[in-house]
Scaffold this motif. Sequence first.
Motif, PDB file in Angstrom:
ATOM      1  N   THR A   1      29.607  49.010   7.013  1.00 49.41           N
ATOM      2  CA  THR A   1      28.478  48.670   7.872  1.00 49.41           C
ATOM      3  C   THR A   1      28.562  49.416   9.193  1.00 49.41           C
ATOM      4  OG1 THR A   1      29.540  46.819   9.022  1.00 49.41           O
ATOM      5  CG2 THR A   1      28.599  46.360   6.856  1.00 49.41           C
ATOM      6  N   LYS A   2      27.485  49.350   9.965  1.00 50.06           N
ATOM      7  CA  LYS A   2      27.442  49.988  11.274  1.00 50.06           C
ATOM      8  C   LYS A   2      27.590  48.971  12.402  1.00 50.06           C
ATOM      9  CE  LYS A   2      24.630  53.934   9.799  1.00 50.06           C
ATOM     10  NZ  LYS A   2      23.389  54.718  10.031  1.00 50.06           N
ATOM     11  N   GLU A   3      27.970  47.755  12.052  1.00 51.52           N
ATOM     12  CA  GLU A   3      28.122  46.699  13.043  1.00 51.52           C
ATOM     13  C   GLU A   3      29.452  46.833  13.782  1.00 51.52           C
ATOM     14  OE1 GLU A   3      26.101  42.836  11.210  1.00 51.52           O
ATOM     15  OE2 GLU A   3      27.314  43.926   9.744  1.00 51.52           O
ATOM     16  N   GLU A   4      29.536  46.151  14.926  1.00 48.97           N
ATOM     17  CA  GLU A   4      30.760  46.148  15.710  1.00 48.97           C
ATOM     18  C   GLU A   4      31.619  44.950  15.317  1.00 48.97           C
ATOM     19  OE1 GLU A   4      30.478  47.712  19.969  1.00 48.97           O
ATOM     20  OE2 GLU A   4      28.492  46.816  19.666  1.00 48.97           O
ATOM     21  N   TYR A   5      32.940  45.151  15.324  1.00 56.17           N
ATOM     22  CA  TYR A   5      33.873  44.120  14.888  1.00 56.17           C
ATOM     23  C   TYR A   5      35.045  43.990  15.861  1.00 56.17           C
ATOM     24  CZ  TYR A   5      31.914  43.979  10.102  1.00 56.17           C
ATOM     25  OH  TYR A   5      31.100  43.829   9.015  1.00 56.17           O
ATOM     26  N   VAL A   6      35.576  42.781  15.925  1.00 59.53           N
ATOM     27  CA  VAL A   6      36.925  42.561  16.445  1.00 59.53           C
ATOM     28  C   VAL A   6      37.796  42.278  15.229  1.00 59.53           C
ATOM     29  CG1 VAL A   6      38.447  41.052  17.773  1.00 59.53           C
ATOM     30  CG2 VAL A   6      36.213  41.702  18.693  1.00 59.53           C
ATOM     31  N   VAL A   7      38.881  43.015  15.090  1.00 51.00           N
ATOM     32  CA  VAL A   7      39.718  42.926  13.898  1.00 51.00           C
ATOM     33  C   VAL A   7      41.120  42.471  14.298  1.00 51.00           C
ATOM     34  CG1 VAL A   7      40.610  44.146  11.881  1.00 51.00           C
ATOM     35  CG2 VAL A   7      38.416  44.826  12.887  1.00 51.00           C
ATOM     36  N   PHE A   8      41.560  41.342  13.711  1.00 47.95           N
ATOM     37  CA  PHE A   8      42.905  40.818  13.941  1.00 47.95           C
ATOM     38  C   PHE A   8      43.782  41.123  12.726  1.00 47.95           C
ATOM     39  CE2 PHE A   8      40.141  38.179  16.525  1.00 47.95           C
ATOM     40  CZ  PHE A   8      40.836  38.058  17.718  1.00 47.95           C
ATOM     41  N   GLY A   9      45.042  41.423  12.990  1.00 47.38           N
ATOM     42  CA  GLY A   9      45.947  41.673  11.871  1.00 47.38           C
ATOM     43  C   GLY A   9      47.363  41.900  12.353  1.00 47.38           C
ATOM     44  N   THR A  10      48.253  42.094  11.406  1.00 50.43           N
ATOM     45  CA  THR A  10      49.635  42.448  11.731  1.00 50.43           C
ATOM     46  C   THR A  10      49.683  43.916  12.154  1.00 50.43           C
ATOM     47  OG1 THR A  10      50.066  43.037   9.425  1.00 50.43           O
ATOM     48  CG2 THR A  10      50.561  40.758  10.093  1.00 50.43           C
ATOM     49  N   PRO A  11      50.742  44.346  12.809  1.00 52.69           N
ATOM     50  CA  PRO A  11      50.805  45.743  13.252  1.00 52.69           C
ATOM     51  C   PRO A  11      50.637  46.767  12.133  1.00 52.69           C
ATOM     52  CG  PRO A  11      52.434  44.460  14.422  1.00 52.69           C
ATOM     53  CD  PRO A  11      51.851  43.544  13.388  1.00 52.69           C
ATOM     54  N   CYS A  12      51.183  46.484  10.938  1.00 54.03           N
ATOM     55  CA  CYS A  12      51.024  47.451   9.842  1.00 54.03           C
ATOM     56  C   CYS A  12      49.566  47.505   9.369  1.00 54.03           C
ATOM     57  CB  CYS A  12      51.961  47.117   8.679  1.00 54.03           C
ATOM     58  SG  CYS A  12      51.684  45.516   7.880  1.00 54.03           S
ATOM     59  N   GLN A  13      48.901  46.351   9.318  1.00 49.81           N
ATOM     60  CA  GLN A  13      47.491  46.330   8.917  1.00 49.81           C
ATOM     61  C   GLN A  13      46.624  47.076   9.918  1.00 49.81           C
ATOM     62  OE1 GLN A  13      47.010  42.071   8.666  1.00 49.81           O
ATOM     63  NE2 GLN A  13      47.286  42.035   6.452  1.00 49.81           N
ATOM     64  N   ILE A  14      46.886  46.848  11.193  1.00 50.45           N
ATOM     65  CA  ILE A  14      46.097  47.510  12.232  1.00 50.45           C
ATOM     66  C   ILE A  14      46.353  49.016  12.236  1.00 50.45           C
ATOM     67  CG2 ILE A  14      45.692  47.690  14.705  1.00 50.45           C
ATOM     68  CD1 ILE A  14      44.531  45.155  13.327  1.00 50.45           C
ATOM     69  N   ALA A  15      47.607  49.419  12.084  1.00 51.94           N
ATOM     70  CA  ALA A  15      47.931  50.855  12.066  1.00 51.94           C
ATOM     71  C   ALA A  15      47.192  51.563  10.941  1.00 51.94           C
ATOM     72  CB  ALA A  15      49.441  51.046  11.922  1.00 51.94           C
ATOM     73  N   GLY A  16      47.167  50.924   9.757  1.00 56.66           N
ATOM     74  CA  GLY A  16      46.463  51.511   8.624  1.00 56.66           C
ATOM     75  C   GLY A  16      44.970  51.592   8.843  1.00 56.66           C
ATOM     76  N   MET A  17      44.372  50.510   9.366  1.00 57.27           N
ATOM     77  CA  MET A  17      42.920  50.504   9.541  1.00 57.27           C
ATOM     78  C   MET A  17      42.455  51.392  10.685  1.00 57.27           C
ATOM     79  SD  MET A  17      41.722  49.076   7.027  1.00 57.27           S
ATOM     80  CE  MET A  17      40.019  49.264   7.558  1.00 57.27           C
TER      81      MET A  17
END
Length: 400
Positions: free
Chosen positions: A152-168
């Motif tokens: 999608t083209k929407e804006e997000y706040v994304v929470f996760g563990t450091p490995c999940q965030i690094a990948g995304m």
Amino acid sequence: MNISHPSSHPCSGCGACSSICPVDAIQLQLNTAGFFEAQVDENRCVNCSLCTKVCTRYEEELSGISLYDGQLFALQSKEEKVVKSCSSGGIAHEIAKQALLQNKKVVGAVYNVETNRVEHRIIDCIDDLSLLDGSKYLQSSPQIAFQEMVKTKEEYVVFGTPCQIAGMVKVCEEKGIRDRYLFVEIFCHGIPSYQLWDLQLEKIEKKLHTNRFDSVIFRYKKDDWHSYCLQVKAKNKVYYGLREREVFWQGFFENILLNDSCFSCRYRKEISSADIRLGDYWGSRFQKRSDGISAVFALTDKGKACIPKLDLISLEAGSPEEMLKAQNMKGYSQHELHENAMDILRKQGIVASMKYISSHLSKKQKIKRSLLWLSSYIPSGIRANLKKAYSSFLLNRNRG
């Protein structure tokens, strides 16, 4: 080439590869050790190599910002109910609420009471915000949510563990859409096997006489931020599992049955790909507080711009060096015990693995186990004060 290509680093199940695959050839599946792991359907794979571009296993040198260069805040929600329902000061809740009020969407970990597993979900209304409250202490499967949010083209706040965030972050940079997201990672201890959680569930099901729960809170502040417990509700019944007594907490805090990727994780240390990292503000500065204070590192311009917009209680923070002394930033030892216990876990199951660990603990570790068990019979308020005193002793000794 795809992620089946060998790497010196184990898969963390971060979900980056499955979110960028154009033919849906990668799925996150529970492996024999009880962890979500990426699996490739070679018949569907078109060898575009996008998955290897975003997979952190092939990243030899970490890119990101050092926590020591970030701006540290000591924060707490102004809402007492929010602080009570969250693991520390409720700042993740407030960041998510602000995003929803701005018509953005939020992605975070939710405990699914139907499957007794943790999964990432997209939250788009305030009424569902409470599903994200509190640390989950289990590996989350982010596949569906991550796949949806990058379409999608929407804006997000994304929470996760450091490995999940690094990948995304790598996925979003590859797609040229990094600016749509505020990435918030948590201080991460590592995640234990779902086999360990299933063993804990067997005990809870027997106590509550049901396998269908209404809610599961891993860190319920029954009396004190420093003396929390597991709370499970089902049909007007409540189960409280003390951190000092439950097999799940035992396995979690002894650090032996953590995922292979957690045991040698590079992303939970001082280099971050996120805009914000947050967690408990442990240490002597707020040692006497019973409610919960969050440590918040604003690392990027976007992260630094987010914090002043929140209506929060701000306390005097120390230096990053002072705060990080109370976090485990070095990683874990006992590699041989971990490898042997995991091998038994895969071949014989959790009970055999736990027995092996018990028989191979050092004398000091066995004494610690016994003392923890005995301390569970001390009233929770007194136990919390003893824990604070012991933590202060360790901190003062480390300073010396």
